[in-house]
Design a protein around this motif. Structure first.
Motif, PDB file in Angstrom:
ATOM      1  N   MET A   1      -3.680   2.748   9.946  1.00  0.00           N
ATOM      2  CA  MET A   1      -2.332   3.206   9.205  1.00  0.00           C
ATOM      3  C   MET A   1      -2.089   4.418   9.465  1.00  0.00           C
ATOM      4  SD  MET A   1      -2.853   0.434   6.603  1.00  0.00           S
ATOM      5  CE  MET A   1      -3.777   1.521   5.417  1.00  0.00           C
TER       6      MET A   1
ATOM      7  N   HIS B   1       3.542  -2.252   3.224  1.00  0.00           N
ATOM      8  CA  HIS B   1       3.580  -1.044   2.562  1.00  0.00           C
ATOM      9  C   HIS B   1       4.778  -0.997   1.938  1.00  0.00           C
ATOM     10  CE1 HIS B   1       0.347  -0.494   5.859  1.00  0.00           C
ATOM     11  NE2 HIS B   1      -0.337   0.452   4.965  1.00  0.00           N
TER      12      HIS B   1
ATOM     13  N   HIS C   1      -6.051   9.519   0.369  1.00  0.00           N
ATOM     14  CA  HIS C   1      -6.047   8.512   1.389  1.00  0.00           C
ATOM     15  C   HIS C   1      -6.752   9.110   2.747  1.00  0.00           C
ATOM     16  CE1 HIS C   1      -4.138   5.809   4.219  1.00  0.00           C
ATOM     17  NE2 HIS C   1      -3.568   5.154   3.387  1.00  0.00           N
TER      18      HIS C   1
ATOM     19  N   ALA D   1       0.834   5.665   7.078  1.00  0.00           N
ATOM     20  CA  ALA D   1       0.354   5.618   5.818  1.00  0.00           C
ATOM     21  C   ALA D   1      -0.283   6.813   5.453  1.00  0.00           C
ATOM     22  CB  ALA D   1      -0.662   4.468   5.584  1.00  0.00           C
TER      23      ALA D   1
ATOM     24  N   HIS E   1      -5.922   2.867  -4.214  1.00  0.00           N
ATOM     25  CA  HIS E   1      -5.834   3.318  -2.940  1.00  0.00           C
ATOM     26  C   HIS E   1      -6.194   4.815  -2.551  1.00  0.00           C
ATOM     27  CE1 HIS E   1      -4.912   1.950   1.103  1.00  0.00           C
ATOM     28  NE2 HIS E   1      -3.764   2.915   1.189  1.00  0.00           N
TER      29      HIS E   1
ATOM     30  N   ASP F   1       0.899  -1.139   0.185  1.00  0.00           N
ATOM     31  CA  ASP F   1       0.025  -0.026  -0.035  1.00  0.00           C
ATOM     32  C   ASP F   1       0.855   1.387  -0.248  1.00  0.00           C
ATOM     33  OD1 ASP F   1      -2.038  -1.981   0.407  1.00  0.00           O
ATOM     34  OD2 ASP F   1      -2.982  -0.872   2.145  1.00  0.00           O
ATOM     35  N   ASP F   2       0.265   2.338  -0.538  1.00  0.00           N
ATOM     36  CA  ASP F   2       0.578   3.946  -0.267  1.00  0.00           C
ATOM     37  C   ASP F   2       1.799   4.367  -1.255  1.00  0.00           C
ATOM     38  OD1 ASP F   2      -1.042   3.658   1.912  1.00  0.00           O
ATOM     39  OD2 ASP F   2       0.213   3.989   3.503  1.00  0.00           O
TER      40      ASP F   2
HETATM   41 ZN   LIG Z   1      -2.823   3.223   2.991  1.00  0.00          ZN
END
Ligand SMILES: [Zn+2]
Length: 429
Positions: A415, A316, A220, A418, A216, A165-166
């Motif tokens: 998160m 991540h 965010h 994140a 994603h 992710d991210d």
């Molecule tokens: Zn994330």
């Protein structure tokens, strides 16, 4: 320390860090890598002259106009490409009308549940009084209080889903080196503004490595806290930049930040964009700044357990420690008899794949032609900003009441780091 306190601490550290511009900037791409990218891109360009979409959901109609009517796709990383997308939170009064029309039609048809928006607190989201997040009507995945059959939670038995992710962010480079060296495909759940800020890393994952790309969101946020129109914008722009930067491909999957999804958000993603959410069934806690040893230890424990269901592990490409933890754990998968596959490919039905408009990245395509060409690649390595701070990760590591996700009763979805990464990108772009 409570998760609320942790969030405040990390927020404070991040803001202090940003204020002094202590930011790691991506270095230039080596010539060898550049040549490899162009070579691979030529291979990818050997697709049909026209790109095709299935009629499923007719999602392609939402993404045709801006690119093709204007004479093609801007080169990834070019000024025209950069100028085509919001630099921060999208202005919901300027969305493509086709998106808005499809949302309004879905609402009118009664397919978008009228669930109240949450309020974001320091510890997560809160629904108004009387709204139960674990009720069948709401079915929030946050805190794992409700597991919707419309979401993907598990991998097939004996398999480990590889996804991150991210990104794309500065630490992604080391991860991509490792994945390529091990011939390991992965799914990248990308944040839109991070694609905008790091086009070289995007190109490397997609065009050079042939990895799967998923959504994603654009910046965010907690998606359940947003109005319908803003949910639309967060998903739509992220699909748009991926579409425009991959020769017209549309991702089939998305992951809600923090796992924050309910039946309203879920329905907008499905009814308007035909996307399915992939959650996870294990969390390394790498987002907390956990040490590589700790990440490796968590994974080893799960690999020693039952092989049913398979593992979808939250990881991540956010910091050096996240990446290092994965790299150290990676040999354990095979050593313990597990097979590893890119998440989006792994959970797709046979004959399907990570994209809505083709069976896989290079295979035959079906459906109605929409035309288009694979966009040219422009290298921007001298100017690509990256958004992760070493000090932020280090600060988080000093204060992590990390909980195991295996029992699905803890609260690991938050998160924080994140989210702040995306926020940092927002501030810096
Ligand atoms: Zn994330």
């Amino acid at each position: 320390m409570s998760s609320s306190s942790l969030r405040l601490l990390v927020t404070s550290v991040l803001l202090a860090t940003v204020s002094v511009f202590d930011v790691v900037v991506a270095g230039p791409v080596a010539n060898g890598a550049l040549q490899e990218r162009h070579h691979s891109h030529e291979m990818r360009s050997a697709l049909p002259g026209s790109w095709f979409h299935t009629e499923e959901g007719e999602v392609h109609k939402l993404f045709r106009r801006q690119n093709l009517d204007a004479g093609g796709y801007p080169a990834v990383g070019s000024p025209a490409w950069t100028a085509a997308y919001p630099s921060g939170t999208p202005d919901n009064t300027k969305l493509p009308q086709a998106w808005v029309d499809k949302l309004n039609a879905a609402v009118a048809a009664g397919t978008i549940p009228n669930i109240p928006q949450t309020t974001v607190t320091n510890g997560g989201t809160v629904y108004p009084n009387g709204v139960q997040r674990d009720s069948p009507e709401v079915c929030s995945a946050d805190d794992f209080v409700c597991r919707s059959p419309d979401d993907v939670w598990d991998a097939p038995n004996g398999t480990v889903a590889i996804g991150f992710d991210d990104g794309p962010l500065q630490p992604s480079g080391q991860l991509y080196d490792f994945l390529a060296a091990n011939n390991q495909k992965a799914t990248h759940f990308y944040i839109g503004i991070n694609i905008l800020g790091n086009p070289d890393l995007f190109n490397r994952a997609y065009a050079t490595m042939g990895d799967d790309i998923a959504v994603h969101t654009w910046t965010h946020p907690y998606m359940t806290s947003l109005a319908n129109i803003d949910v639309l914008a967060q998903l739509g722009y992220t699909m748009q930049i991926i579409h425009d930067s991959t020769g017209g491909r549309l991702p089939r999957y998305w992951r809600p930040p923090y796992g924050d999804i309910d039946n309203r958000v879920r329905a907008i993603a499905k009814q308007v964009f035909n996307m399915t959410a992939i959650i996870w069934n294990h969390d390394t806690g790498d987002w907390t700044g956990a040490s590589p040893d700790k990440i490796k230890g968590e994974i080893q424990g799960w690999l020693n357990g039952p092989k049913s269901p398979g593992l979808i592990i939250l990881e991540h490409e956010l910091s050096a420690s996240c990446v290092q933890g994965f790299m150290e754990a990676y040999p354990l998968f095979a050593q313990n008899g597990w097979t590893t596959t890119s998440t989006a490919t792994l959970v797709s039905a046979p004959g399907s794949g990570p994209w809505q408009n083709a069976a896989n990245n290079t295979g035959p395509v079906t459906g109605a032609a929409v035309g288009g060409v694979v966009p040219a690649i422009v290298t921007t390595s001298s100017s690509a900003p990256a958004t992760t701070t070493n000090s932020t990760a280090a600060a988080a590591a000093t204060s992590t009441p990390k909980k195991s996700r295996a029992d699905q009763t803890s609260r690991p979805v938050a998160m924080t780091l994140a989210a702040l990464s995306g926020f940092a990108a927002l501030l810096l772009l």
